[in-house]
Enzyme design. Structure first.
Site, short mmCIF file in Angstrom:
data_model
loop_
_atom_site.label_atom_id
_atom_site.label_comp_id
_atom_site.label_asym_id
_atom_site.label_seq_id
_atom_site.Cartn_x
_atom_site.Cartn_y
_atom_site.Cartn_z
N LYS A 141 47.28 41.27 55.47
CA LYS A 141 46.72 42.55 55.07
C LYS A 141 45.41 42.27 54.34
CE LYS A 141 45.78 46.33 52.71
NZ LYS A 141 44.60 46.42 51.83
N GLY A 184 44.08 38.18 44.21
CA GLY A 184 43.41 39.37 43.68
C GLY A 184 43.51 39.41 42.17
N SER A 185 43.54 40.60 41.62
CA SER A 185 43.51 40.77 40.16
C SER A 185 44.89 40.54 39.56
CB SER A 185 43.04 42.18 39.82
OG SER A 185 44.03 43.14 40.17
N GLU A 226 46.33 42.43 37.44
CA GLU A 226 47.02 43.71 37.35
C GLU A 226 47.80 44.00 38.64
OE1 GLU A 226 43.84 43.34 34.53
OE2 GLU A 226 43.75 43.26 36.73
N ILE A 227 47.16 43.83 39.79
CA ILE A 227 47.84 44.07 41.06
C ILE A 227 48.82 42.94 41.36
CG2 ILE A 227 47.54 44.54 43.51
CD1 ILE A 227 46.48 46.71 41.65
N GLY A 228 48.48 41.73 40.93
CA GLY A 228 49.39 40.61 41.13
C GLY A 228 50.75 40.83 40.49
N GLU A 231 47.41 33.99 43.39
CA GLU A 231 46.10 33.40 43.09
C GLU A 231 45.26 34.53 42.49
OE1 GLU A 231 45.38 30.19 43.55
OE2 GLU A 231 47.30 29.73 44.49
N CYS A 255 36.17 34.33 41.53
CA CYS A 255 37.16 34.29 40.45
C CYS A 255 37.04 33.05 39.58
CB CYS A 255 38.57 34.41 41.02
SG CYS A 255 38.99 33.16 42.25
N GLU A 295 37.19 39.71 32.66
CA GLU A 295 36.56 39.30 33.92
C GLU A 295 35.67 40.43 34.43
OE1 GLU A 295 37.86 37.02 37.98
OE2 GLU A 295 39.15 38.65 37.29
#
Length: 496
Positions: free
Chosen positions: A190, A243-244, A246-248, A265, A299, A399
C-alpha cells in the site's frame, strides 16, 4: 527517438489513463469505482488519476497473495531459482531507470538527477543483494542435543503487508520488499496516496521479470481506508510500516489485535555532533547537503547541529551561505538542487514550524519562507532555514520533515552526548572530528540505531539500518537480519 524522448513518451503513456490496482497480476478498478487525484508538487497541477481501494479490494489482494503463496511455487522453489527472477527484476529496474526517475521526480518533487543517481540504482542493488544472500542462507540448522535428532528450518511467513511513505517511495520498496520476496513470501503493497505511481510501475516490472501472478500486489488508496484495512487484515502474516510514530502506533495496535508481528521504521530527529577540530568548510557543505536532500524530507537527516562553541560561528556562517546559495527549482530541471516539498499540507507544516520556532526565541541565521520559482508559481516550494538557540525550542525537539536545521552549541563531550540523547527519537546521528578515537567513543554513546563518523546518510548493503525508541522497533533494513525477519523458524525433533 532519443533517450529523453523515449523516457517522456513512456511516462506520458503510463499516466495517460486512470491507474488501476494491481491484484493477482491484473490491473483492476477499485470495487467501488472510486478514484483519487495526485498532483505534481512542482506545479501543483494534476498528475494522475488513481484507483482508490477499499476494504473489499484489500481483501481481494490478500486473498490473491495467499493463493500465490500456496500454489504458485514461489514459496517452495529453490532459493537460486527465485534469485534468478529477482536478478532479472533488478536488471529491468536498471533498464527502466530513466522512466522510474522521471516518475519519482514528478510524483515526489525531488530532483530527477538525484532519483536517477541514488534512489533507482540503490533499489535495484538491494534486490540483487537479497537474492544473493538468500542463496547463501542455510535453510536447515542442526541442534546439538542429547538423545534426539533436532534441527530448525527457515520457512517464509506467507503474506506480508507493506505500507510505505511518500518521501522515497521506490527506494523503500527495494529496502522492504526485496528481503520478503527473496525469502519466498507474497506481498501486498500500500503506497502513500501522495506518491503511488512508482509502486504500480514496479508491479508491472515484477510481472515481466517472471514473478508469479499474485506474489506482488499493489493497492492504492487513502491511509484511513486502504491502509487501515491492510494493517488490520487477519490474513496477513507479517506487517511492515514506514512513516510517522503517530501512525506507527495505530498500525501496531491494529496488528496486535490479530497477533501479527510488525516492523516499524519511523521518524527521527537526527543530530550531528561537530567538535572543534573539524574541517569547518567541508563539514558545513556536507551537512547543508544532508538537510536539503529531498527538500529535507528524510527521516534520518541531521536536523540538530550540535557544534562546539569554538567553531560554532564559523560553521554557522559557512552552512548558512551554502544552504542559501542552493538552486531551488522544478525537479525536472537538471540544475535544481532543492525541489518542492510533496504537498501544500507539508509546506504549511514546515513554514509553521519555522514561525513557531522564531516566536519561541530561536535566532534565524537563514529565515526560510516561501520560495518563488519562475514558471511554477503553484508549486510547493520552500526556502531552507537555519535556526538556533535553546534545546527546548520546538525545532530542536520535533521532526519538521523539511529543509530546516537547528544549531545548539556545546562546551565538552558529555554535554554534547546529553543533548543528542535528550531526544525521544533514536534513528541516526553523526560525529564529526579528526580524532577518530574520540569520534568512535562518542558515536557508541549516542542512543540510536545508527551512528556515522565524518559523514551523514550512509546506506551500504550488509549493514543493518533501523531505529529505537520513537524511531521504530521490530527490525531494520539493508542487513542480513532483514532477510531473517521474513523467515519464521520451525523446530523439528526426533527421538533417537
Amino acid at each position: 527517438m532519443n533517450t529523453m524522448d523515449t523516457k517522456t513518451f513512456a511516462v506520458s503513456e503510463f499516466l495517460s489513463q486512470p491507474l488501476r490496482l494491481h491484484i493477482g497480476g491484473e490491473q483492476i478498478a477499485a470495487s467501488t469505482g472510486r478514484t483519487f487525484e495526485t498532483l505534481d508538487p512542482g506545479t501543483g497541477k494534476h498528475l494522475a488519476t488513481v484507483a482508490a481501494a477499499g476494504s473489499v479490494d484489500v481483501d481481494a489482494a490478500v486473498t490473491e497473495a495467499r493463493r500465490a503463496f500456496n500454489k504458485s511455487g514461489w514459496a517452495t522453489m529453490p532459493a537460486k531459482d527465485r534469485a534468478v527472477i529477482l536478478h532479472r527484476l533488478a536488471d529491468l529496474i536498471d533498464q527502466h531507470a530513466p522512466v522510474l526517475a522521471e516518475i519519482e521526480s514528478r510524483d515526489v518533487g525531488k530532483p530527477r538527477a538525484q532519483a536517477l543517481a541514488f534512489d533507482i540504482p540503490h533499489a535495484a542493488q538491494t534486490f540483487r543483494y537479497y537474492a544473493d544472500l538468500s542463496q547463501n542462507t542455510r535453510r536447515r540448522e542442526p541442534f546439538a542435543v542429547s538423545s534426539n535428532e533436532a534441527w530448525s528450518v527457515r520457512q517464509p511467513y506467507g503474506v506480508c503487508g507493506f505500507i510505505f511513505p511518500w518521501n522515497f517511495p521506490f527506494l523503500l520498496i527495494g529496502w522492504g520488499v526485496a528481503p520478503a520476496l527473496a525469502a519466498g513470501n507474497a506481498v501486498v503493497i500500500k503506497p502513500a496516496e501522495d506518491t503511488p505511481l512508482s509502486a504500480l510501475f514496479f508491479a508491472r516490472l515484477a510481472d515481466r521479470a517472471g514473478v508469479p501472478p499474485g506474489v506482488v500486489n499493489v493497492v492504492t488508496g487513502l491511509g484511513e481506508t486502504a491502509g487501515a484495512a491492510l494493517s488490520g487484515h487477519p490474513g496477513i502474516n507479517r506487517m511492515s510500516f514506514t512513516g510517522s510514530p503517530e501512525i506507527g502506533k495505530l498500525v501496531a495496535e491494529s496488528c496486535a489485535r490479530n497477533l501479527v508481528p510488525v516492523k516499524l521504521e519511523l521518524g527521527g530527529k537526527g543530530a550531528a555532533v561537530l567538535f572543534d577540530d573539524i574541517a569547518v568548510d567541508s563539514a558545513a557543505e556536507a551537512l547543508a547537503g544532508a538537510i536539503t536532500l529531498n527538500a529535507g524530507q528524510v527521516c534520518c537527516t541531521a536536523s540538530r547541529w550540535i557544534v562546539h562553541e569554538k567553531v560554532a560561528d564559523a560553521f554557522i556562517g559557512k552552512a548558512a551561505s551554502a544552504m542559501g546559495g542552493m538552486k531551488i527549482g522544478y525537479g525536472g530541471d537538471e540544475s535544481t538542487q532543492i525541489g518542492p516539498v510533496v504537498s501544500e499540507k507539508q509546506r504549511r507544516r514546515v513554514l509553521g514550524y519555522v514561525d513557531r520556532s522564531i516566536k519561541e526565541g530561536a535566532q534565524a541565521y537563514l529565515a526560510g519562507g516561501v520560495a518563488e520559482v519562475s514558471g511554477h508559481k503553484d508549486g510547493f516550494y520552500v526556502k531552507p532555514a537555519l535556526l538556533g538557540g535553546a534545546p527546548g525550542n520546538v525545532c530542536a525537539r520535533e521532526e519538521v520533515f523539511g529543509p530546516v536545521a537547528y544549531v545548539m552549541k556545546f562546551k565538552d563531550e558529555d554535554e554534547a552526548v546529553a543533548l543528542v540523547n535528550s531526544s525521544p527519537y533514536g534513528l541516526a546521528n553523526s560525529v564529526w572530528s579528526s580524532d577518530l578515537s574520540r569520534a568512535t567513543r562518542v558515536a557508541e554513546k549516542l542512543v540510536a540505531g545508527n551512528s556515522w563518523i565524518n559523514a551523514h546518510n550512509l546506506f551500504p548493503h550488509g549493514v543493518s539500518y533501523g531505529g529505537c525508541n520513537l524511531s521504530g522497533c521490530g527490525g531494520g533494513v539493508l542487513g542480513p537480519d532483514s532477510l531473517e525477519d521474513y523467515y519464521r523458524k520451525q523446530s523439528i525433533v526426533r527421538p533417537l
